[in-house]
Design an enzyme around this catalytic site. Structure first.
Site, PDB file in Angstrom:
ATOM      1  N   LYS A  76       0.842  -1.200   0.000  1.00 48.37           N
ATOM      2  CA  LYS A  76       0.000   0.000   0.000  1.00 48.37           C
ATOM      3  C   LYS A  76       0.878   1.251   0.000  1.00 48.37           C
ATOM      4  O   LYS A  76       1.922   1.285   0.669  1.00 48.37           O
ATOM      5  CB  LYS A  76      -0.915  -0.032   1.233  1.00 48.37           C
ATOM      6  CG  LYS A  76      -1.959   1.083   1.275  1.00 48.37           C
ATOM      7  CD  LYS A  76      -2.879   0.923   2.483  1.00 48.37           C
ATOM      8  CE  LYS A  76      -3.911   2.047   2.551  1.00 48.37           C
ATOM      9  NZ  LYS A  76      -4.866   1.863   3.661  1.00 48.37           N
ATOM     10  N   SER A 154      -9.901   2.354   2.757  1.00 47.05           N
ATOM     11  CA  SER A 154      -8.938   3.044   1.927  1.00 47.05           C
ATOM     12  C   SER A 154      -7.987   2.108   1.174  1.00 47.05           C
ATOM     13  O   SER A 154      -7.341   2.527   0.221  1.00 47.05           O
ATOM     14  CB  SER A 154      -8.109   3.989   2.795  1.00 47.05           C
ATOM     15  OG  SER A 154      -7.323   3.259   3.735  1.00 47.05           O
ATOM     16  N   SER A 178     -10.539  -0.008   6.961  1.00 44.19           N
ATOM     17  CA  SER A 178      -9.891   0.114   5.647  1.00 44.19           C
ATOM     18  C   SER A 178      -9.202  -1.135   5.126  1.00 44.19           C
ATOM     19  O   SER A 178      -8.733  -1.149   4.002  1.00 44.19           O
ATOM     20  CB  SER A 178      -8.878   1.264   5.669  1.00 44.19           C
ATOM     21  OG  SER A 178      -9.526   2.502   5.676  1.00 44.19           O
TER      22      SER A 178
END
Length: 491
Positions: A76, A154, A178
């Site tokens: 990420k 997210s 998330s």
């Protein structure tokens, strides 16, 4: 089956037997990433680094090789990776290449993992649909008609990449859901560990008392393997717990006879879709059939969780994001004649931060201001303590894990909620934020499809530091559900 479609566990076995090389496995993923461009999951591919690491993994094979030797992962964009762009999907960090490695990525590389590149996400991890990213929307590999669906947020890029087999697994972070919400939207597994189980050092901060990194994988076994490599005490993170890391994979016995599973009555929300209610009932039956005892429990302060979260998280974000001012790194606005330092701050932040980040910084600054601190922030902290107490009491009464829905719906269309009232978007986290507020471990497991053919997940919440038990319960649920569906390839 192409090599990129393997699970970590299967790839590990194939690599150990010499049936597959790390270079071949990495090449299969890089080819899939190139073909997967329409998903916009990878935003900084690192093929040279990946192949160098894969060659090193092949040279190391055998005795002494790490648990993830030769396993290609996506990272990420919130994790600092030395010399590789790490922008938190924000224009304000455009061009930022850290001079150090986050603890999590360091541990993964020590275990032999291969980094394929950086993954799309909501800007500074603020969002539930991956629509606030400076890189543009990540797209869910699952599709209905011609609608482009959100992969959730997210960690949307991580979820899309794993679901589409662009990588074997990915890292995510979870501040209010998330990891778990995107996992549910894309039919994969995502675990948020206990707060303090995984180091936050080198992860761009959103809300420091809530943020926690975790794995996003194709199976519960893979989640256990990856979490084992990510977890551990880190002296560089003062919130990291000095607690031994058990063998999570060895804990997957599949035996939950006599275990008590709590069903919180407050999670039966008004207007909850019948499909979600039916899925939850199916989950209860599956765990009962495996020998668990199902008990009703009460978590009375659940209804205050979202309001408390959307005070605490923006408050911490406004403090954390004060450091982005254009002085030392990232974007700096072009100044006019006569502009001073304050003009530079204002212009840089106005240009660099997207609308959702600006909204949350404004909310956070407001609730921390002298006149409103007691009315909002202090009250939210008290509510948080009550939410934690609800869970403590349930676990003290003998409950081993708690079963809830993961999301209030399946994936929705990109653009469908972004222009709506922001509160409607925030409601996506209704089942997940309590876990962050209480600092507990939670996992999302894919259990079925809705009427449109989109994946739905259930969430299991565990006792603090009992990721081993939580993963075992999830393993039982996963086996009973038998979810093997994959998105039909359109990209």
């Amino acid at each position: 089956m192409n090599a990129n479609e393997l699970t970590i566990a299967d790839a590990r076995d194939a690599l150990a037997k010499g049936e597959l090389s790390a270079v071949d496995l990495t090449m299969a993923c890089l080819t899939a990433i190139d073909a997967g461009t329409p998903l916009n999951a990878f935003v900084h591919a690192t093929p040279e680094i990946a192949l160098d690491q894969a060659r090193a993994a092949d040279a190391r094979r055998g005795a002494g090789a790490g648990a993830l030797n030769g396993i290609p992962l996506g990272i990420k964009d919130l994790f600092c990776t030395r010399g590789v762009a790490s922008q938190a999907a924000s224009n304000i960090l455009k061009g930022f290449k850290p001079e150090y490695e986050s603890t999590v990525t360091s541990k993964l590389f020590e275990a032999g993992a291969v980094m394929l590149g950086k993954l799309n996400m909501d800007e500074f991890a603020m969002g539930s649909s991956n629509e606030t990213s400076c890189y543009g929307d990540a797209v869910n590999p699952w599709k209905v008609d011609d609608r482009r669906l959100t992969p959730g947020g997210s960690s949307g890029g991580s979820a899309a990449a794993v679901a589409a087999d662009l990588c074997l697994a990915a890292t995510g972070t979870d501040t209010g859901g998330s990891i778990r919400q995107p996992a549910a939207f894309t039919g994969i597994v995502g675990i948020k560990p206990t707060y303090g189980r995984v180091s936050r050092w080198g992860i761009v901060a959103f809300a420091s008392s809530l943020d926690q990194a975790g794995p996003m994988t194709k199976s519960v076994r893979d989640a256990a393997i990856l979490l084992g490599a990510m977890a551990g005490h880190d002296p560089k993170d003062s919130t990291s717990a000095d607690i031994p890391v058990p063998d999570f994979e060895a804990a997957l016995t599949g035996d939950i006879r006599g275990r008590k599973i709590g069903i919180p009555r407050e999670y039966r929300m008004e207007g909850m879709p019948a499909e979600i209610e039916a899925l939850w009932a199916r989950g209860r039956e599956m765990l009962a059939d495996a020998g668990a005892e199902i008990v009703d429990i009460s978590l009375p302060h659940t209804k205050y969780a979202l309001p408390a979260y959307y005070v605490i998280a923006p408050a911490e974000a406004s403090s954390n994001l004060a450091r982005y001012d254009g002085v030392r790194y990232g974007h700096r606005a072009r100044l006019g004649q006569g502009d001073g330092i304050v003009d530079m701050y204002e212009k840089t932040r106005a240009e660099g931060f997207g609308k959702e980040v600006q909204r949350r910084v404004m909310i956070g600054t407001y609730v921390l201001s002298a006149g409103f601190y007691d009315a909002y922030y202090n009250r939210a902290r008290k509510v948080r303590a009550l939410i934690k107490r609800d869970f403590d009491e349930a676990f003290a009464a003998g409950v081993d894990a708690i079963l809830t829905p993961a999301t209030p719906s399946s994936a929705f269309g990109l653009g469908e909620m972004a222009d709506a009232d922001p509160v409607a978007m925030y409601l996506n986290d209704v089942f997940t934020v309590t876990v962050n507020l209480a600092g507990l471990p939670g996992i999302s497991v894919p259990v079925g499809l809705d009427a449109k053919g989109l994946p739905l997940g259930l969430q299991l919440i565990g006792r603090p530091w009992d990721e081993a038990g939580l993963l075992n319960h999830a393993h039982v649920l996963e086996r009973a559900a038998g979810f093997v569906e994959k998105p039909r390839k359109w990209w």
